[in-house]
Every structure is written in C-alpha cells, then in structure tokens.
Design a protein around this motif. Structure first.
Motif, mmCIF file in Angstrom:
data_model
loop_
_atom_site.group_PDB
_atom_site.id
_atom_site.type_symbol
_atom_site.label_atom_id
_atom_site.label_comp_id
_atom_site.label_asym_id
_atom_site.label_seq_id
_atom_site.Cartn_x
_atom_site.Cartn_y
_atom_site.Cartn_z
ATOM 1 N N UNK A 183 0.801 -1.232 0.000
ATOM 2 C CA UNK A 183 0.000 0.000 0.000
ATOM 3 C C UNK A 183 0.832 1.279 0.000
ATOM 4 N N UNK A 184 2.089 1.197 0.440
ATOM 5 C CA UNK A 184 2.932 2.392 0.443
ATOM 6 C C UNK A 184 3.517 2.688 -0.926
ATOM 7 N N UNK A 185 3.932 1.632 -1.646
ATOM 8 C CA UNK A 185 4.614 1.835 -2.932
ATOM 9 C C UNK A 185 3.723 1.555 -4.137
ATOM 10 N N UNK A 186 2.670 0.774 -3.937
ATOM 11 C CA UNK A 186 1.818 0.381 -5.055
ATOM 12 C C UNK A 186 2.386 -0.779 -5.854
ATOM 13 N N UNK A 187 3.533 -1.305 -5.434
ATOM 14 C CA UNK A 187 4.159 -2.414 -6.162
ATOM 15 C C UNK A 187 3.406 -3.706 -5.868
ATOM 16 N N UNK A 188 3.098 -4.419 -6.942
ATOM 17 C CA UNK A 188 2.393 -5.689 -6.790
ATOM 18 C C UNK A 188 3.354 -6.851 -7.005
ATOM 19 N N UNK A 189 2.998 -7.982 -6.382
ATOM 20 C CA UNK A 189 3.822 -9.181 -6.493
ATOM 21 C C UNK A 189 2.899 -10.387 -6.530
ATOM 22 N N UNK A 190 3.130 -11.271 -7.491
ATOM 23 C CA UNK A 190 2.307 -12.465 -7.610
ATOM 24 C C UNK A 190 2.552 -13.407 -6.438
ATOM 25 N N UNK A 191 1.477 -14.030 -5.949
ATOM 26 C CA UNK A 191 1.592 -15.053 -4.914
ATOM 27 C C UNK A 191 1.765 -16.377 -5.647
ATOM 28 N N UNK A 192 2.950 -16.932 -5.605
ATOM 29 C CA UNK A 192 3.256 -18.168 -6.327
ATOM 30 C C UNK A 192 2.363 -19.309 -5.829
ATOM 31 N N UNK A 193 1.910 -20.133 -6.747
ATOM 32 C CA UNK A 193 1.144 -21.314 -6.394
ATOM 33 C C UNK A 193 -0.349 -21.112 -6.255
ATOM 34 N N UNK A 194 -0.810 -19.861 -6.244
ATOM 35 C CA UNK A 194 -2.237 -19.592 -6.064
ATOM 36 C C UNK A 194 -2.857 -19.253 -7.414
ATOM 37 N N UNK A 195 -3.747 -20.119 -7.865
ATOM 38 C CA UNK A 195 -4.499 -19.859 -9.095
ATOM 39 C C UNK A 195 -5.973 -20.028 -8.779
ATOM 40 N N UNK A 196 -6.733 -18.999 -9.031
ATOM 41 C CA UNK A 196 -8.159 -19.033 -8.737
ATOM 42 C C UNK A 196 -8.881 -18.164 -9.766
ATOM 43 N N UNK A 197 -9.299 -18.757 -10.897
ATOM 44 C CA UNK A 197 -9.987 -17.966 -11.916
ATOM 45 C C UNK A 197 -11.372 -17.525 -11.453
ATOM 46 N N UNK A 198 -11.860 -16.485 -12.049
ATOM 47 C CA UNK A 198 -13.212 -15.955 -11.786
ATOM 48 C C UNK A 198 -13.399 -15.492 -10.347
ATOM 49 N N UNK A 199 -12.326 -15.031 -9.703
ATOM 50 C CA UNK A 199 -12.435 -14.550 -8.319
ATOM 51 C C UNK A 199 -13.135 -13.197 -8.301
ATOM 52 N N UNK A 200 -14.118 -13.079 -7.406
ATOM 53 C CA UNK A 200 -14.818 -11.809 -7.251
ATOM 54 C C UNK A 200 -14.600 -11.184 -5.881
ATOM 55 N N UNK A 201 -14.148 -11.989 -4.910
ATOM 56 C CA UNK A 201 -13.810 -11.421 -3.607
ATOM 57 C C UNK A 201 -12.923 -12.387 -2.838
ATOM 58 N N UNK A 202 -12.263 -11.834 -1.829
ATOM 59 C CA UNK A 202 -11.310 -12.604 -1.023
ATOM 60 C C UNK A 202 -11.615 -12.409 0.455
ATOM 61 N N UNK A 203 -11.305 -13.438 1.228
ATOM 62 C CA UNK A 203 -11.339 -13.349 2.686
ATOM 63 C C UNK A 203 -9.961 -13.804 3.155
ATOM 64 N N UNK A 204 -9.278 -12.958 3.902
ATOM 65 C CA UNK A 204 -7.948 -13.282 4.413
ATOM 66 C C UNK A 204 -7.990 -13.219 5.930
ATOM 67 N N UNK A 205 -7.564 -14.310 6.573
ATOM 68 C CA UNK A 205 -7.460 -14.355 8.026
ATOM 69 C C UNK A 205 -6.104 -14.956 8.352
#
Length: 102
Positions: free
Chosen positions: A6-28
């Motif tokens: 959020x400070x730099x805006x730089x994005x990085x792929x999370x290796x190993x995670x593939x989830x097509x048609x994602x419309x929302x996420x829940x992270x805990x």
C-alpha cells in the motif's frame, strides 16, 4: 493472485495460487478464501510473507448460484449468493446469504 504494497503500489504475484473468476477474497492470518463466480470457494494456506500458497480445499454447495462475497464468522463463511445470471431484470425468486463451513 497478487499482493500490493500500500505504500509503494508495487504488486507481487503469490506463487502457487491460481483461482480464476475470483470476485472477492477473505484473508485471516495466513488463510485465504477465494470466492469464485463458478460456484465454488477455494481455500489456500499462505506462507508468512504471503509469497507462496498451497491449496487447502474447495468449498461447494448445491445452492451456490454465482457467490460474490463472503465474510468469516467463527468457523463459517457467510456467502452472498447473487443469482446474477438469472435474467434481466433478475428473475430469481429468492436472494440469500448461505452459511458454509470455512
């Protein structure tokens, strides 16, 4: 799937995670649920740096009809069942929140 600093805006792929048609996420913590329009929610275990994920199962439920959002409540997910493809205007006889095991 990507993380964004959020400070730099730089994005990085999370290796190993593939989830097509994602419309929302829940992270805990290091657990991730990806709500997908193809009537399923995929579960992922992420490493401490959120750099890599491994699959931890799939949640399906016969009443799922294009789930679009979820929130974790205890050991459950409350899932918005959208019926967004029921016609124009939408013709579904009911709209609901489904509760499934997380």
């Amino acid at each position: 799937m990507y993380t964004i600093d959020p400070r730099t805006g730089i994005s990085k792929e999370i290796a190993g995670v593939t989830a097509p048609s994602v419309v929302s996420l829940v992270l805990e913590g290091n657990r991730l649920w990806a709500v997908q329009l193809d009537d399923k929610i995929t579960r992922w275990c992420l490493d401490g740096g959120l750099d890599h994920g491994t699959p931890a199962g799939t949640i399906t439920d016969p009443p799922f009809d294009q789930p679009v959002s979820a929130i974790k409540i205890g050991n459950h997910l409350a899932v918005v069942n959208s019926h967004i493809y029921s016609g124009t205007p939408p013709t579904s006889p009911t709209y609901e929140i489904l509760v499934v095991d997380a």
